[in-house]
Design an enzyme around this catalytic site. Structure first.
Site, mmCIF file in Angstrom:
data_model
loop_
_atom_site.group_PDB
_atom_site.id
_atom_site.type_symbol
_atom_site.label_atom_id
_atom_site.label_comp_id
_atom_site.label_asym_id
_atom_site.label_seq_id
_atom_site.Cartn_x
_atom_site.Cartn_y
_atom_site.Cartn_z
ATOM 1 N N HIS A 274 -38.865 -21.722 -35.964
ATOM 2 C CA HIS A 274 -39.159 -21.477 -37.178
ATOM 3 C C HIS A 274 -40.142 -20.304 -37.248
ATOM 4 O O HIS A 274 -41.164 -20.327 -36.852
ATOM 5 C CB HIS A 274 -39.673 -22.608 -38.212
ATOM 6 C CG HIS A 274 -38.679 -23.586 -38.452
ATOM 7 N ND1 HIS A 274 -37.488 -23.481 -37.927
ATOM 8 C CD2 HIS A 274 -38.958 -25.298 -39.052
ATOM 9 C CE1 HIS A 274 -36.871 -24.801 -38.014
ATOM 10 N NE2 HIS A 274 -37.559 -25.591 -38.922
ATOM 11 N N CYS B 200 -41.942 -30.062 -39.654
ATOM 12 C CA CYS B 200 -42.184 -28.850 -38.646
ATOM 13 C C CYS B 200 -42.682 -27.537 -39.128
ATOM 14 O O CYS B 200 -43.736 -26.975 -38.645
ATOM 15 C CB CYS B 200 -40.698 -28.618 -38.040
ATOM 16 S SG CYS B 200 -39.461 -28.736 -39.279
#
Ligand code: A2P
EC number: 1.2.1.11
Length: 339
Positions: free
Chosen positions: A238, A125
Site C-alpha cells: 500500500h 494495514c
C-alpha cells in the site's frame, strides 16, 4: 513454546510462515489451522512439511495464536483461545476498538502490548504503515492534522483479491469482459475509491479505521485525521500520500534526518535520482519506504510525504510476529505447563 497460525493458507498466513522462519521468536512447535477446505494441505516451515488442520470450535493448545482468518472467526473463537491460556495476536478488526484490547505497532507503542488481557490487536494495514512514519514526526513536532490519500493493493482483500486482479487482467487482455466479484468494479486499468462499507458520514469504514486506529496507537484523541482510501491494480504494498499540519514547524531536511534514524523506516528520497517509495521496491521489504518529503504548500511549517509499505508484512504478518517477539523480549510470554 507452541505457536499456532489460524488462517495459515491465506495471503497473510503465507507471510506469517515466512516471517516466522527468520524470526527471533523462540518456539518449539508450530501448528497450522484453516477452514475444512484446506484440511490435510501440506505447507513447508524451515524445510519441514506441516499439515494444516481444521480450526477447532474451542480452545487450541498453543501459547501464542496468530489469527488471520477474518473478523467473524476471531470474534467467535478468540475468547475461547484466551480461556484456554493462549495469548492471541489478532489481525482482524474484531477487537481493535475495545478499550481493554491494546492496538499495537511495536516501534510506536510496544509497551501497550504488555497490558493485554489475552488479546492484542494488529492494526489495519494502511494505519500500521502510516504510523511507522508519522509517529516519530508526531513525537518531535506534534501532528495537529493529518490528511491521507491511499493507493492500496489488491492483497488488502486477501489471496482472492490478488487472484481477481490477475484473472481479470488476463480476461481484459484477451478482449473478454472482466467479471468483478471481490471488488465493486473491475480492477485492471482502473482505480476504485471504495474500500469496505460506506458510513453515514460519507467516508468508508477503511477510511475511518485510519482515523480511529492512528489516534489509538499514537495515544492522542485530539489528532484530526481525514482519509480517502483507493484500491489500485497492484498485487501488494500500500502507498499513501500524507500531509501533516504540525504544532512546531519542521523542515524537510530535519524530517529526513529524523526518519533516517527511526525504527522500521527506510528513507528513499532523492527525486533527482528517481528515488522515491514505490510498490515495486517496497514489496517484500520489512521497512516502510518514506520519501517525497517536502514542505507543505498549505500548512505553514507542515510536511508532505509519500510512503509505501508491504501490506502483507508491516501491514499484517510482520507486525503480528514483532508483537510476539516484543512480548518475549520483555519476558511477558510464558509457555504453558504441559503433561
Ligand atoms: P482456507 O484457505 O481453508 O479457506 P485470505 O484472507 O487470503 O482470504 O485467507 C483467509 C484465511 O482464513 C485462509 O487461511 C482461510 O482458509 C481461513 N478461513 C476462512 N474461513 C475459515 C473458517 N471458517 N475457519 C477457519 N479458517 C478459515
Amino acid at each position: 513454546m507452541r505457536v499456532a497460525i489460524v488462517g495459515a493458507t491465506g495471503a497473510v498466513g503465507h507471510e506469517l510462515l515466512k516471517v516466522l522462519e527468520s524470526s527471533t521468536l523462540q518456539f518449539d512447535e508450530l501448528l497450522l489451522f484453516a477452514s475444512p477446505r484446506s484440511a490435510g494441505t501440506q505447507l513447508t516451515f524451515r524445510g519441514q512439511p506441516l499439515t494444516v488442520q481444521v480450526t477447532p470450535e474451542g480452545a487450541i493448545d498453543a501459547d501464542v495464536i496468530l489469527a488471520s482468518a477474518g473478523g467473524s472467526i476471531s470474534k467467535a473463537l478468540a475468547p475461547k483461545w484466551v480461556e484456554g491460556g493462549a495469548v492471541v495476536i489478532d489481525n482482524s478488526s474484531a477487537f481493535r476498538y475495545d478499550a481493554d484490547v491494546p492496538l499495537v505497532v511495536p516501534e510506536v507503542n510496544g509497551d501497550a502490548a504488555l497490558a493485554h488481557r489475552g488479546i492484542i490487536a494488529n492494526p489495519n494495514c494502511t494505519t500500521a504503515i502510516a504510523v511507522v512514519a508519522v509517529a516519530p514526526i508526531h513525537r518531535a513536532y506534534g501532528v495537529k492534522r493529518m490528511i491521507v490519500s491511499t493507493y492500496q493493493a489488491t492483497s488488502g482483500a486477501g489471496a482472492k483479491g490478488m487472484e481477481e486482479l490477475l484473472d481479470q487482467t488476463r480476461a481484459e487482455l484477451n478482449g473478454e469482459q472482466a467479471q468483478a466479484s471481490v471488488f465493486a468494479h473491475p480492477i485492471p486499468f482502473n482505480v476504485i475509491p471504495h474500500i469496505d462499507a460506506f458510513q453515514d458520514n460519507g467516508y468508508t469504514k477503511e477510511e475511518m479505521k485510519v482515523a480511529w486506529e492512528t489516534r489509538k496507537i499514537i495515544g492522542d484523541d485530539s489528532l484530526k485525521i481525514s482519509c480517502t482510501a483507493v484500491r489500485i491494480p497492484t498485487l501488494r504494498t500500500h502507498s499513501e500520500a500524507i500531509t501533516l499540519e504540525l504544532e512546531r514547524p519542521a523542515t524537510p531536511e530535519a524530517v529526513r534526518e529524523l526518519l533516517a534514524g527511526a525504527a522500521g523506516v527506510e528513507v528513499r528520497d532523492n527525486p533527482e535520482g528517481k528515488l522515491y517509495p514505490m510498490p515495486l521496491t517496497a514489496s517484500g521489504k520489512y521497512d516502510v519506504e518514506v520519501g517525497r518529503i517536502r514542505e507543505s504548500l498549505v500548512f505553514d511549517g507542515g510536511i508532505d510525504l509519500f510512503v509505501a509499505g508491504d501490506q502483507l508484512l508491516k501491514g499484517a504478518a510482520l507486525n503480528a510476529v514483532q508483537i510476539a517477539e516484543y512480548l518475549q523480549q520483555k519476558g511477558a510470554l510464558k509457555a504453558k505447563q504441559r503433561a
